[in-house]
Design an enzyme around this catalytic site. Sequence first.
Site, PDB file in Angstrom:
ATOM      1  N   HIS A  31     -13.994   9.657  10.920  1.00  0.00           N
ATOM      2  CA  HIS A  31     -12.903   9.483   9.955  1.00  0.00           C
ATOM      3  C   HIS A  31     -13.244  10.191   8.645  1.00  0.00           C
ATOM      4  CE1 HIS A  31     -11.659   6.204  12.690  1.00  0.00           C
ATOM      5  NE2 HIS A  31     -10.459   6.408  12.189  1.00  0.00           N
ATOM      6  N   HIS A  32     -12.255  10.248   7.781  1.00  0.00           N
ATOM      7  CA  HIS A  32     -12.392  10.881   6.458  1.00  0.00           C
ATOM      8  C   HIS A  32     -13.408  10.127   5.605  1.00  0.00           C
ATOM      9  CE1 HIS A  32      -9.914   7.590   4.837  1.00  0.00           C
ATOM     10  NE2 HIS A  32      -9.218   7.725   5.961  1.00  0.00           N
TER      11      HIS A  32
ATOM     12  N   LYS B 274     -12.909   6.364   4.088  1.00  0.00           N
ATOM     13  CA  LYS B 274     -12.808   5.147   4.893  1.00  0.00           C
ATOM     14  C   LYS B 274     -14.042   4.283   4.656  1.00  0.00           C
ATOM     15  CE  LYS B 274     -11.799   3.439   9.548  1.00  0.00           C
ATOM     16  NZ  LYS B 274     -10.690   2.591   9.054  1.00  0.00           N
TER      17      LYS B 274
ATOM     18  N   GLY C  92      -0.559   4.625  -1.106  1.00  0.00           N
ATOM     19  CA  GLY C  92      -1.662   5.193  -0.349  1.00  0.00           C
ATOM     20  C   GLY C  92      -1.163   6.270   0.602  1.00  0.00           C
ATOM     21  N   LYS C  93      -2.088   6.915   1.282  1.00  0.00           N
ATOM     22  CA  LYS C  93      -1.707   8.009   2.190  1.00  0.00           C
ATOM     23  C   LYS C  93      -0.824   7.510   3.324  1.00  0.00           C
ATOM     24  CE  LYS C  93      -5.769  10.828   1.159  1.00  0.00           C
ATOM     25  NZ  LYS C  93      -7.047  11.407   1.657  1.00  0.00           N
ATOM     26  N   MET C  94      -1.150   6.341   3.880  1.00  0.00           N
ATOM     27  CA  MET C  94      -0.328   5.810   4.955  1.00  0.00           C
ATOM     28  C   MET C  94       1.006   5.316   4.422  1.00  0.00           C
ATOM     29  SD  MET C  94      -1.334   6.303   7.947  1.00  0.00           S
ATOM     30  CE  MET C  94       0.147   5.473   8.470  1.00  0.00           C
TER      31      MET C  94
ATOM     32  N   GLY D 167       0.833  -1.199   0.000  1.00  0.00           N
ATOM     33  CA  GLY D 167       0.000   0.000   0.000  1.00  0.00           C
ATOM     34  C   GLY D 167       0.864   1.245   0.000  1.00  0.00           C
TER      35      GLY D 167
ATOM     36  N   THR E 260      -4.016  -3.079   8.479  1.00  0.00           N
ATOM     37  CA  THR E 260      -5.301  -3.028   7.786  1.00  0.00           C
ATOM     38  C   THR E 260      -6.420  -3.412   8.741  1.00  0.00           C
ATOM     39  OG1 THR E 260      -4.233  -3.578   5.678  1.00  0.00           O
ATOM     40  CG2 THR E 260      -6.583  -4.013   5.843  1.00  0.00           C
TER      41      THR E 260
END
Length: 251
Positions: free
Chosen positions: A142-143, A146, A11-13, A8, A86
Amino acid sequence: MKQIIIQGIRGKMGRALCERIEGRQDCRVLAGIDLSAGQEGAIPVVSSPSDLPAGGDVVIDFSAPEASMRLLEYCVAHSLPCVLCTTGFSEEQKAQICQASEKVAVFQSANMSLGINLLAELACRAAKKLGLDYDIEIIEKHHHNKVDAPSGTALLLADAINASVDVPYTYVYDRHAVRKARDVHEMGLHAVRGGSIVGEHEILFCGQDEVITLSHSAASRGVFANGAINAALFLCGKPAGLYTMRDLLED
């Protein structure tokens, strides 16, 4: 220096992990896994674990449950420790994680923040002291991207409370169709999705004439990235088993 693989990575993370690892001297990113292969800066990115280069010491996974299961198969086959960040796993997938941990070291936490795990401990103490005179409600925010609800962290908090009391609570996720008074053994879990909220969790202990609130708010994804990196370094060299944030904090 430990060689870390990130599933991932785009991704942002994944990007937050790369930024934090770049400033460290004890580890580096060897490679990434994401839907499209190529390069992420100087880091090679592959679309399948089977295409990873040799030399990895540990994998950090911030992806989706199905991708996590494929990664676990690879980790078991190559004796590669794995940090699962995750959330949203099914009961069947949770069983597969336990089976994999019998053969390789697996670290799993619904939230990699030290603060959240401390919040869970405080909530357990409060639940024991306050008892059934106080109704418990958990609100998570959360955003809007999600997909799982309630969040894995909200369930982590609820499960921690349930493990600390004599009679477990029943989780209630939706009250709109219920026309009856709240039962003392209910615990409400509520999800808010909007904008770019990184992560906010509140635990309400609602008693007669007073409400006690325990809360945690993440200002950036860096707090989760730091926790995941520390978990990865902790896991290197560990025997097969299922490890949690409690193991890391007690180490």
